[in-house]
Design a protein around this motif. Structure first.
Motif, short mmCIF file in Angstrom:
data_model
loop_
_atom_site.label_atom_id
_atom_site.label_comp_id
_atom_site.label_asym_id
_atom_site.label_seq_id
_atom_site.Cartn_x
_atom_site.Cartn_y
_atom_site.Cartn_z
N LEU A 159 27.56 44.33 -17.68
CA LEU A 159 28.66 45.04 -17.37
C LEU A 159 30.05 45.19 -16.47
O LEU A 159 31.04 45.23 -16.81
CB LEU A 159 28.26 47.32 -17.72
CG LEU A 159 27.78 47.18 -18.92
CD1 LEU A 159 26.87 48.91 -18.36
CD2 LEU A 159 28.74 47.09 -19.98
N GLU A 160 29.36 44.75 -15.43
CA GLU A 160 30.39 44.06 -14.30
C GLU A 160 31.21 43.16 -15.19
O GLU A 160 31.99 42.86 -14.12
CB GLU A 160 29.56 43.91 -13.36
CG GLU A 160 29.56 44.98 -11.96
CD GLU A 160 28.15 44.58 -10.97
OE1 GLU A 160 28.27 43.24 -10.29
OE2 GLU A 160 28.03 45.60 -10.71
N LYS A 164 32.70 45.74 -21.86
CA LYS A 164 32.61 45.89 -23.03
C LYS A 164 31.48 45.37 -23.83
O LYS A 164 31.83 45.26 -24.72
CB LYS A 164 34.06 44.89 -23.58
CG LYS A 164 35.68 45.98 -23.69
CD LYS A 164 36.03 46.66 -23.44
CE LYS A 164 37.30 47.24 -23.34
NZ LYS A 164 38.05 49.03 -23.15
N HIS A 165 30.97 45.50 -22.86
CA HIS A 165 29.34 44.68 -23.50
C HIS A 165 27.88 45.92 -24.45
O HIS A 165 27.94 46.13 -22.83
CB HIS A 165 28.74 44.03 -22.08
CG HIS A 165 27.83 42.66 -22.96
ND1 HIS A 165 26.70 42.90 -23.34
CD2 HIS A 165 27.64 41.45 -24.44
CE1 HIS A 165 25.54 42.37 -24.08
NE2 HIS A 165 26.21 40.95 -24.13
N THR A 166 28.91 45.89 -25.14
CA THR A 166 28.63 47.27 -25.44
C THR A 166 26.80 47.33 -25.97
O THR A 166 26.15 48.28 -25.20
CB THR A 166 28.44 47.93 -27.20
OG1 THR A 166 29.78 47.18 -26.88
CG2 THR A 166 29.01 49.05 -27.66
N LEU A 191 29.43 56.86 -23.42
CA LEU A 191 29.89 55.67 -23.25
C LEU A 191 30.20 54.43 -23.82
O LEU A 191 30.96 53.51 -24.39
CB LEU A 191 29.70 55.31 -21.35
CG LEU A 191 29.90 56.01 -20.50
CD1 LEU A 191 29.02 55.94 -18.81
CD2 LEU A 191 31.08 55.97 -19.55
N VAL A 192 28.59 54.27 -24.35
CA VAL A 192 28.65 53.36 -25.50
C VAL A 192 30.04 53.52 -26.36
O VAL A 192 30.48 52.54 -27.03
CB VAL A 192 27.43 53.36 -26.31
CG1 VAL A 192 26.84 52.58 -27.49
CG2 VAL A 192 26.37 52.95 -25.19
N LEU A 193 29.64 54.62 -27.11
CA LEU A 193 30.97 55.75 -28.44
C LEU A 193 32.01 55.27 -27.76
O LEU A 193 33.16 55.30 -28.59
CB LEU A 193 30.98 56.43 -28.76
CG LEU A 193 29.16 56.31 -29.11
CD1 LEU A 193 28.92 58.13 -29.18
CD2 LEU A 193 29.03 55.74 -31.11
N GLU A 194 32.61 55.47 -26.05
CA GLU A 194 33.73 54.96 -25.95
C GLU A 194 34.51 53.47 -25.92
O GLU A 194 35.30 53.46 -26.02
CB GLU A 194 33.97 55.33 -24.35
CG GLU A 194 34.07 56.17 -23.70
CD GLU A 194 34.49 57.14 -22.81
OE1 GLU A 194 34.55 55.99 -21.62
OE2 GLU A 194 34.81 58.35 -22.35
N ILE A 195 33.10 52.51 -25.79
CA ILE A 195 33.49 51.27 -26.63
C ILE A 195 33.79 51.00 -27.51
O ILE A 195 34.52 49.93 -28.10
CB ILE A 195 32.23 50.32 -25.89
CG1 ILE A 195 32.32 50.76 -23.64
CG2 ILE A 195 32.75 48.57 -25.41
CD1 ILE A 195 31.21 50.27 -23.11
N ASP A 196 32.79 51.54 -27.94
CA ASP A 196 32.80 50.71 -29.78
C ASP A 196 32.87 52.78 -30.53
O ASP A 196 31.43 53.07 -30.67
CB ASP A 196 31.67 50.43 -30.15
CG ASP A 196 31.70 49.80 -31.62
OD1 ASP A 196 32.19 49.85 -32.36
OD2 ASP A 196 30.68 48.53 -31.87
#
Length: 267
Positions: A159-160, A164-166, A191-196
């Motif tokens: 993730l660093e 966006k690596h869901t 946080l997953v759902l914030e990305i996707d």
């Protein structure tokens, strides 16, 4: 124009422009290659991406990316023998093609050969320390071995490199879920759902936690959302049994579904 549409994730228009380009330049190996990638993105392997990669390689035998993507298409078509042959050709052309070693590792995971998989991931990271998939896949191996601190560290490294690596974010959530740290797991699924917003398994797993916590309205809503996303993608409505007892907020007799575990791309 095809490349631009592809970069914008407009695969259908990309294909249209690549096919128009081929009419003007039918011996251009890179157009065949790009068209193959577009069809590969749509999971159309046997009838589309594989013949296009083969044509690209016929015109340009030393294109390492074409050999690599042909190997991936073979692998996803369950043709391991031809996939391994194309991976070998990729490395003959470019010995530092890190993603080949990542894929070797994923093949080893399928056979539960974890130490061998780790060796390939370490080789990939020796070539490319910022290889996101190598860190992510190492996290999966550690998770299978229940080395959760190491698994969290590898997913956080991924993730660093790519915030966006869901899948890495999802697996962090799964680790806390598996450890029974439900409040933290909910935060991580959020946080997953914030990305996707349509990452279906995050809704499913978060719903499972809400059901454990007897927050049945939220559990029901997450299962409903999961159902809608899966049905939109596949036409199948899979969670009907999971919803039994939740709509009327009844717990007695409700069988909690198992949550979605570590992701393996080449299952």
């Amino acid at each position: 124009m095809g490349v631009l549409y592809h970069l914008w994730d407009n695969t259908f228009d990309a294909i249209k422009h690549y096919e128009e380009a081929l009419k003007l330049d039918p011996d251009n190996p890179f157009i065949y290659y790009n068209l193959g990638v577009a069809y590969q993105d749509m999971a159309l392997f046997k009838d589309k991406s594989i013949p296009l990669y083969l044509k690209s390689i016929e015109l340009n035998p030393d294109h390492d990316n074409a050999h690599y993507n042909l190997a991936v298409s073979y692998l996803k078509s369950n043709n391991l023998e031809d996939a391994m042959g194309e991976y070998k050709k990729t490395l003959e052309i470019n010995p530092d093609y890190a993603d080949v070693y990542v894929d070797y590792g994923m093949i080893k995971i399928r056979g539960k050969e974890f130490e061998e998989a780790m060796g390939f991931y370490d080789k990939a990271l020796e070539i490319d320390p910022n290889n996101v998939e190598a860190h992510y896949q190492k996290g999966i191996v550690y998770a299978f071995q229940e080395k959760f601190d190491e698994a969290l560290a590898e997913n956080r490294k991924a993730l660093e490199i790519n915030p966006k690596h869901t899948n890495s974010q999802f697996n962090i959530a799964v680790i806390y879920h598996k450890k029974g740290e439900y409040d933290r797991a909910i935060q991580e699924y959020n946080l997953v759902l914030e990305i996707d917003r349509i990452y279906q398994d995050a809704y499913y797993n978060r719903g499972q936690i809400y059901a454990v916590k007897e927050d049945l309205p939220r559990a029901y809503q997450d299962y409903i959302t999961y159902d809608k996303i899966v049905k939109a993608k596949t036409g199948v409505q899979p969670a009907a049994l999971a919803l039994r007892g939740l709509e009327d907020e009844e717990v007695e007799g409700f069988m909690l579904p198992s949550f979605k575990d570590w992701l393996l791309e080449y299952e």
